[in-house]
Enzyme design. Sequence first.
Site, short mmCIF file in Angstrom:
data_model
loop_
_atom_site.label_atom_id
_atom_site.label_comp_id
_atom_site.label_asym_id
_atom_site.label_seq_id
_atom_site.Cartn_x
_atom_site.Cartn_y
_atom_site.Cartn_z
N ASP A 8 34.98 35.54 43.12
CA ASP A 8 36.32 36.09 43.05
C ASP A 8 37.24 34.95 42.59
OD1 ASP A 8 38.88 36.99 43.46
OD2 ASP A 8 38.65 37.41 45.60
N LYS A 69 45.76 31.76 36.66
CA LYS A 69 45.28 33.09 36.28
C LYS A 69 46.36 33.89 35.54
CE LYS A 69 42.82 36.94 38.49
NZ LYS A 69 42.33 37.37 39.81
N GLU A 167 38.20 43.91 40.26
CA GLU A 167 38.34 43.55 41.67
C GLU A 167 38.32 44.75 42.62
OE1 GLU A 167 41.69 40.98 41.27
OE2 GLU A 167 40.46 39.45 40.32
N ASP A 189 45.00 47.13 45.83
CA ASP A 189 44.66 45.70 45.81
C ASP A 189 45.87 44.88 45.36
OD1 ASP A 189 43.65 43.18 45.38
OD2 ASP A 189 42.06 43.78 44.00
#
Lengths: 605, 254
Positions: A8, A69, A167, A189
């Site tokens: 992850d 990211k 994810e 999420d």
Amino acid sequence: MGRIVGIDLGTTNSLVAFMDQEGPHVIPGPDGQTKVPSIVGLTDNGLIVGEPAKAHLIRDPSRTIYSVKRFMGKGLDDVKDELKYFSYQLHEKNGVIRIEIGDKTYSPPQVSAMILKELKRRAEEFLKEDVSKAVITVPAYFNDSQRQATKDAGLIAGLEVLRIINEPTAASLAYGLQKKTQGLIAIYDLGGGTFDISILKLKDGIFEVLATNGDTHLGGDDFDQRLVDVMVDGILKTQGLDIGKSPDLMQTVRLEAERVKVRLSDETHTKAVIELPDGKYEKTWTREDMEALTMDLVERTLAPCRSALKDAGLHANQIDEVVLVGGNTRMPLVWRKVEELFDKKPHSELNPDEVVALGAAVQADILGGHTTDLLLLDVTPLSLGIETMGGVMSALIRRNTTIPTSAKEMFTTYVDGQTSVDIHILQGERELVKDNRSLARFQLKLPPLPAGVPRVEVNFLIDANGILHVTARDIRTGEAQSVQVKPSHGLTDDEVEGMIRDSFQFATEDIKARQIIEARNEANAIIVATEKALVRATNLINDKETESIRRILQQLGEVKEGEDHRVIRAKIAEAEKTTHHLAEVLMDATLKEALESKKLSDIIK
Amino acid sequence: MGLFPVPESSEPEIMEPQYQATTKSRELPMARSMCWHCQSEVTGEYLCGQCVKVQPLSKDLDYFSCFQLPRLLNIDEQQLEQTFYELSRTFHPDFYSTKDESEKAISLGNSAFLNTGYRILKDPIQRAEYLIRLEAGAVKDIRSNPPADLFEEVLELQEDLETFRQLAPNGTSSELEALRTKLQDEREGLEKRQAEMEKSLQHKFREWDQLQGDPPDLSQTREKKNTLLRGMQEILSNRTYVRNMVDDLLETTG
């Protein structure tokens, strides 16, 4: 075939997991922590990653990279509104953001690769074997460029990325495995920098994604920023200090804001304390304060939820279960809003920080051929199309189409003897080209013939990673044509090659940084253990010995702050020699055994 | 730009019509009768009986045959889903991760075909459009002129929409709000019409399915089928036109 790990790669934290007969497990570091902060720092001795880099963030903010990211697969223009949040310098080259730290320049995939390498190393140490293959998760709403950038990061880190997996779907795998759930589930999420919602149908081991939606510019970072803004303002008003100009103080405030946010999930009020050059700033935060300040952010997540439901052809009350994923879903406000929307209590039995990595490990096990009863059928989050006359996008593959999927388009010429057409590939839901994401361009070669005679068929294939592949075939001759696709916001193959080479070079430099960290940690452990031992051994050794041990501990304490690991090592060895007798005495006294070869730090925990 | 796509060519390649509507086959036509890998004979299985390598699906395969369904417009959706899941377990690239490049490529191609087929057959309208193309070989005809009986109405609607778009950026006004109400009423009217069209489509779907019991070679049957196909196509393109108008209205007036 070696073991495949699940990773992850998060905006704020990253984790690595593996699967054995008992199920998926997250791999802890030497300190027992499963989360590796996604932070990279450049020190004079090379790169540091994770927890040590977090400390570096305050010491040297302009040489510490966080939230990288947010830059994956993007150009500078895409992030211009967010630039003020970052303490490091950015520029752009060939459509790709570059990050400047010190006199070096890195692309976001290179920085992500540094985090991946740390996870790889962690997994190798824990599993006691080489790890060269991985499944890496990305937000479901990531576009093609962002996925490709993640794959490049894996390559640069020396990992073969067998699959890019979304994810929320990864989380559903971990849940489905655990709870044997059937029916319709919604995965909400809220990560550090991105938000995703996915609606799935679970039936007999098949995890079919019906629809997904999200916002790649909305995450926990934005909540922190709201608190930061208030405190920066407060410091200016009460202390007359504008900390906007001092990156190290900004980082202190940022870390404090994050802490406040986390505390307010469990408590109704908490106090923020920020040490300033002249005095300190204090503010008591209540949960209501924070909720009022961030209400609109939580509400912004609801529109994608409604769109996803609509695309799945469902009403909110048809959803059987709502699962919360991502550390930021611990906020009570998120729980309330999600419960209101779905009219159902959401749940999060699995640790919301770990569930994505666990799911990635399950998918790794499926790809490794060990788990054969589960299958994930995911979708592409955004429509794919090409530019046509008048700057309009013509969609070839609609959003929420199950992947892999393909679409064909025939091309011909409109001028006699024309030998090529330029094709512009886009992703997005808007009508006009300029409102969508430019993915890539390529030039299709055509035989020189009268207008309309050439017929070249182009096949657009989205693979199971959600990544586009383009092939072309001349219908008249049946011959395949090579297509050189130039990504709009991605690294070229040559660039990636070069970065893989560089990463080997960096590796030798980074060893130095790592050696210092390890020596420091060991020195710390010895100091703590010896001090405990001195207390226990008060009557067992004489004052002179106590004195000399205290002296060596003090020296070790000073030396460990230095930048040369050999000096620290030498002092550690000296300390061990000095405390050898103490260890013996203590052992004799407590265990009545002679353990001459043992070190003191082994005996006293 | 210099981009000039040929419009009709984006459709999947379709085989010639074949009347095997009621035969329910467990066998899928493969690209060739010999295994690409070990050259042994492949008898309608997805995997070679000798070397167990996955075989590419035939280019002539249509989606109804792929899902082992008769060419009907009311289909057993449970069975469709079940077959989709079964075939996914056979073809999905996740299960070919450790295999060689050729097998990976075949799995990818088969999976993409399967997914497209499932998407089209799952939706009654897309299913009907597909069946019409399959049966009549007709090119998908997206109507650019409004249906005759809607012509006047649509012209006025377009004008109102244009006015609305010009007024909207200047903030709310009574004129804008009146127009919004009018357009919303129009939209409701169109939605009702769309629902009616779908109802009459349902009726035609049932007629079509009943015809499948008739002897396929009779010219009478053929004629009935063609009339039905034309009728369905007419409604389908009118419906697409109306639906696009509704979407346009929804987007503009909220």
